[in-house]
Design a protein around this motif. Structure first.
Motif, PDB file in Angstrom:
ATOM      1  N   GLU B   2      -5.313 -41.554  58.651  1.00 16.10           N
ATOM      2  CA  GLU B   2      -5.430 -42.479  59.781  1.00 16.10           C
ATOM      3  C   GLU B   2      -6.497 -43.525  59.501  1.00 16.10           C
ATOM      4  N   TYR B   6      -6.094 -47.581  59.546  1.00 14.18           N
ATOM      5  CA  TYR B   6      -6.824 -48.538  60.380  1.00 14.18           C
ATOM      6  C   TYR B   6      -7.627 -49.520  59.533  1.00 14.18           C
ATOM      7  N   GLY B   9      -5.156 -51.994  58.141  1.00 11.92           N
ATOM      8  CA  GLY B   9      -4.701 -52.867  59.225  1.00 11.92           C
ATOM      9  C   GLY B   9      -5.759 -53.893  59.579  1.00 11.92           C
ATOM     10  N   GLY B  10      -7.029 -53.432  59.642  1.00 13.51           N
ATOM     11  CA  GLY B  10      -8.114 -54.353  59.946  1.00 13.51           C
ATOM     12  C   GLY B  10      -8.239 -55.434  58.894  1.00 13.51           C
ATOM     13  N   VAL B  42      -0.558 -50.448  54.481  1.00 10.57           N
ATOM     14  CA  VAL B  42      -0.173 -49.877  55.780  1.00 10.57           C
ATOM     15  C   VAL B  42       1.163 -49.156  55.647  1.00 10.57           C
TER      16      VAL B  42
END
Lengths: 478, 188
Positions: B2, B6, B9-10, B42
């Protein structure tokens, strides 16, 4: 899996694509303008016959497409307008110095895209159909690219359309993230009211609203209408807009996300703004193509009323209005195209080019008058029936703001349509830069335009068959 | 995993912000490449290695490099050398490098932690599954994409036609299509 029945239901689409490939091979082998136009017309006619057979079979749902009443009806209108555009382009492109045959290839591809769009029941086919419809249109609008206006029209449509596609895709992604499905029934079943799903539906509305040139997203319309070649604009204003409207109708009626919470209010507001702004801006125009562009904005404002109400007679109303709009618009752009045929530079579109047209081209002036009367919604023309339906729908649903906007819009519309008509009959000679060939009535393009004008009158005087047909209109359920 | 999701994605969001705020096309494209690689990351964390590999090969690899080359070729000229020197200032390469470094850390960390084949949840989507879907129930969409590419190609070839070809056909009179169409293949 594709079965034989599915292939059969797809046959009109397959025929149009096969015609496009045939035209491409023909171009590679030997360029023949007339033969290319004939092959395209033949392919479209074969597709019409296949469509009739599909219609007699009844509804055929597949995973990605559904061939229901609405799809067959919309496909018929698309094929008819594509046929009219093929005949008009043959007259128009005759004088074009560059290669002329690619136009038919692009036209056929765009027609195939529109046919997919009206039958889609899956967000993937919505997107691909929309792109297949738009991509050839860029080429058609910029076809006479040595004319700066045409190139401008193509590039403007390309860039703004890409932005609209981004909105559409983002909206689809949001809907998918909320429901986990892409097919319409799945999205409808998995819908739970929430900010994200509503935002997704709203973004999709923006993307499709751009293609329909609803008012906050209409800025491209006048320039593209003015710059593009006549036949391309005729296709853009009829088949392309019809296909996008039908898919929007399907979305609104099948997926509850489009009817939840504040979205009907948004649609109603869009409708009112579109009707008023389209008509008001048309008042200022001195160019017939721009004026027709603004008038098409206003007409899709009226059509949105059917989407706002979205029950009862909405489907029938939308069908009747689409037919009347399509026939009249094709006729009007047909006259503009014929007056600019054969191609030699900019189209004849300024209003002063049309001054006194009646005195040396009486029949063409009469055709233009009839189609403009129909667009204005005068009795005894098809447009009246359509406008009557829209008003009736608004009154029955007791949407008084919408009804008021329709009435105000129609009154303003009457003024600028009449202004064009007065110009046609002025006695003083106009500054005719261009003129139709003297035997225009004997050519296919001329016959098509005359036929459309007769159809406008016929549908206005004897609308019963059209109304009966539209009354049986149903969307495939489930 | 996870955390990797993230972080990537950031990075994608920050790099895309860099793309749309960048004023120099080359700098914007550098950010875009980082953004595409982050999106591929991702996909990996979500268990779609095929989509991730395609993202890198097609977007970050082929299309972006083509973009960069074209922009650089267009910029050739007197000031090209001075411009190259200008581009080497830390201010321009620091942002994309930092974001790419974060991606590298994510990659190395996830490799050290548990090796390949890890993802957040659900079934992994293999290349075979994607192919089966595309050439099974979604065959129609593949055909639509083919028609779309054909239309795009014809449009590009028509608009990009050399003007000489047209002058040739004009000199042959109003109906150049009557003869053997020597002017056919003028598309670039």
């Amino acid at each position: 899996m594709l079965t034989r029945l599915h292939l059969f239901a797809l046959s009109p689409f397959i025929l149009v694509c096969a015609t496009a490939v045939t035209v491409m091979l023909g171009i590679a082998w030997r360029r023949q303008h007339t033969v290319t136009a004939l092959v395209s017309a033949l392919g479209l006619n074969l597709a019409l016959v296949a469509l009739w057979l599909v219609w007699r079979t009844g509804e055929v749902p597949t995973l990605l497409l559904v061939f229901d009443n609405v799809a067959v009806f919309a496909t018929l209108l698309i094929l008819v307008s594509a046929l009219a555009c093929v005949t008009l382009s043959h007259a128009y492109l005759d004088g074009y110095p560059g290669p002329r045959e690619e136009f038919y290839l692009l036209l056929l591809c765009a027609a195939a895209g529109a046919m997919v769009l009206v039958a889609s029941r899956h967000l993937a086919t919505v997107f691909f159909g929309l792109e297949l419809l738009s991509m050839p249109l860029y080429g058609m609008l910029a076809y006479t690219y040595r004319d700066a206006h045409s190139l401008e029209a193509g590039i403007k449509y390309l860039i703004l359309s890409a932005a609209a596609s981004a909105f559409l895709l983002f909206g689809m992604a949001l809907l998918y993230s909320q429901t986990g499905r892409l097919d319409f029934p799945g999205v409808a079943a998995g819908f739970a009211a929430g900010a994200w799903a509503l935002a997704g539906a709203g973004l999709m509305l923006v993307g499709l609203g751009f293609k329909l040139s609803l008012v906050p997203f209409h800025l491209w319309t006048p320039d593209v209408y003015q710059g593009g070649p006549g036949p391309a604009i005729a296709f853009l204003a009829t088949a392309s807009k019809l296909a996008v409207f039908v898919v929007l109708m399907r979305l609104v009626m099948e997926i509850p996300a489009f009817r939840a919470d504040w979205l009907p209010g948004l649609l109603a507001a869009l409708a009112i703004v579109t009707m008023l702004a389209g008509n008001l801006l048309a008042l200022l125009q001195s160019n017939l193509k721009r004026l027709l562009g603004y008038s098409s904005i206003a007409h899709f404002g009226y059509l949105l009323v059917a989407l706002v109400v979205a029950d009862g007679l909405a489907l029938e109303t939308a069908g009747v209005y689409l037919i009347t709009y399509l026939v009249a618009t094709l006729g009007a752009f047909g006259v503009v195209t014929l007056l600019s045929s054969p191609y030699s530079g900019d189209d004849a579109s300024a209003l002063h080019h049309y001054r006194g047209l009646f005195w040396h081209r009486p029949y063409l002036a009469a055709v233009l008058t009839i189609t403009l009367l129909s667009l204005a919604g005068i009795p005894f023309t098809a447009g009246f029936i359509g406008k009557f339906y829209i008003l009736m729908l608004g009154v029955e649903a007791e949407r008084w703001w919408l009804v008021a906007a329709i009435i105000v819009g129609s009154v303003i519309g009457l003024y600028y349509y009449l202004r064009v008509m007065v110009t046609l009959y002025l006695v003083e000679p106009g500054m005719m830069r261009r003129d139709a060939p003297s035997d225009w009535g004997m050519h296919a393009g001329g016959l098509v335009v005359l036929g459309l004008a007769l159809l406008v009158l016929l549908l206005g005087v004897y609308p019963a068959p059209m109304i009966d047909w539209m009354a049986g209109m149903t969307l495939f359920a489930g | 995993m996870e955390l990797a999701f993230y972080l990537s994605g950031g990075v994608a969001v920050l790099a895309t912000l860099g793309v749309i705020t960048g004023t120099n096309p080359i700098h914007a494209l550098m950010y875009l490449i980082v953004s595409l690689i982050a999106v591929a990351m991702v996909f990996f964390t979500l268990g779609a290695p095929f989509a991730a590999a395609l993202e890198i090969i097609v977007y970050a690899g082929a299309i972006m490099v083509l973009f960069v080359f074209v922009v650089m070729i267009l910029n050739l000229g007197e000031g090209a050398v001075a411009q190259e020197r200008l581009w080497l200032q830390p201010r321009t390469w620091l942002g994309p490098s930092l974001l790419a470094a974060v991606l590298l850390v994510v990659l190395v960390a996830s490799l050290v932690q548990g090796g390949a084949g890890q993802f957040i949840s659900g079934e992994p989507i293999s290349a075979q599954a994607v192919g089966g879907l595309l050439f099974g129930p979604w065959l129609l969409v593949v055909e639509l994409a083919a028609m779309l590419l054909l239309a795009a190609l014809v449009t590009a070839s028509h608009i990009g036609r050399r003007p000489e070809v047209e002058r040739w056909s004009e000199s042959k009179g109003r109906r150049p299509g009557a003869g053997r169409g020597k002017g056919n293949g003028g598309g670039r």
